[in-house]
Design a protein around this motif. Sequence first.
Motif, mmCIF file in Angstrom:
data_model
loop_
_atom_site.group_PDB
_atom_site.id
_atom_site.type_symbol
_atom_site.label_atom_id
_atom_site.label_comp_id
_atom_site.label_asym_id
_atom_site.label_seq_id
_atom_site.Cartn_x
_atom_site.Cartn_y
_atom_site.Cartn_z
ATOM 1 N N GLU A 115 13.768 -14.287 75.486
ATOM 2 C CA GLU A 115 14.073 -15.100 74.720
ATOM 3 C C GLU A 115 12.980 -15.484 74.612
ATOM 4 N N THR A 116 12.233 -16.785 75.383
ATOM 5 C CA THR A 116 11.049 -17.499 75.053
ATOM 6 C C THR A 116 10.225 -16.228 74.179
ATOM 7 N N TYR A 118 10.248 -13.956 73.101
ATOM 8 C CA TYR A 118 10.287 -13.213 71.381
ATOM 9 C C TYR A 118 10.073 -14.602 70.376
ATOM 10 N N GLN A 119 11.048 -15.386 70.922
ATOM 11 C CA GLN A 119 10.070 -16.810 69.750
ATOM 12 C C GLN A 119 8.745 -16.688 69.670
ATOM 13 N N GLN A 150 14.994 -23.238 73.110
ATOM 14 C CA GLN A 150 13.965 -22.829 71.430
ATOM 15 C C GLN A 150 12.908 -23.660 71.848
#
Length: 267
Positions: A115-116, A118-119, A150
């Motif tokens: 997740e991090t 891709y961010q 995020q």
Amino acid sequence: MAIPIIYSVKRIEQQFNTGEQPVLVMCSDVNTYVCKYMRSTATAYKLVCELIGAQMAKAWQLNTPDIALVKIKPTHWEGINLSHSISAPSLGCRWLDGVIDITPSTYARIPANVETFYQLLRIALFDFWIANEDRNANNANLMYDVMNDQFVSIDYGCVFNTATFEYPLSHLTSTDTILWSDLFAHIVQSIQRSCIKQLIERLNKEYENSILQCKLIWSEIIEDIPHEWNVPQTVIKDKISQLFDEKWLTEAWNNYIECFNDNINHE
């Protein structure tokens, strides 16, 4: 949606010791904003870039603070050691709680997961597209929202090749991006190569939609830019239109992939 216009409600008590010397302002919407402002009567190209960059980042659905045009009362400048007589609106970036600045001493605290990763990929691609030269290994211009896991993208004064309006857009180099950073290396080492391929394919599909969303709002963005900043609309329109040129879009993506591969090998 138009950018809200709000007002200062008390004397300024804090000024940040960074390049633009922003100030922390309590405002009429009961929120606090980090405000950048005109420091002379010259054209405020960097403020224009800040506004455009923030609004385009929103259209990309990047996590970035809300902005507002802040009218600071003359008497409220008296709280700090700064003489300021220009009445043009400042650009306020809403103050966020529960975030940490990404620095060489804090990047290791960021979770290294898909997740991090891709961010970070999306933020980097945005920078390649909008020619943001101020997010790199030495200056991440990122915060991390601990509660929501995020990244928070901030500071857009150096989009359009550091507020260069008189020349065409030029592409970023491999080492002048967040991809060439210890933060990137910290996260990518935990991601399987097969997963990386899938994420790049996903990003490619999202790229076109992100550009489309920006096309839908760019005329509204121009209308929101205060005339007191002294940058002609024709100049702004010409610069933004370069972002949507098909040649630029293709080259920005290809350059991003080339730099990404270089940095994977570097890592």
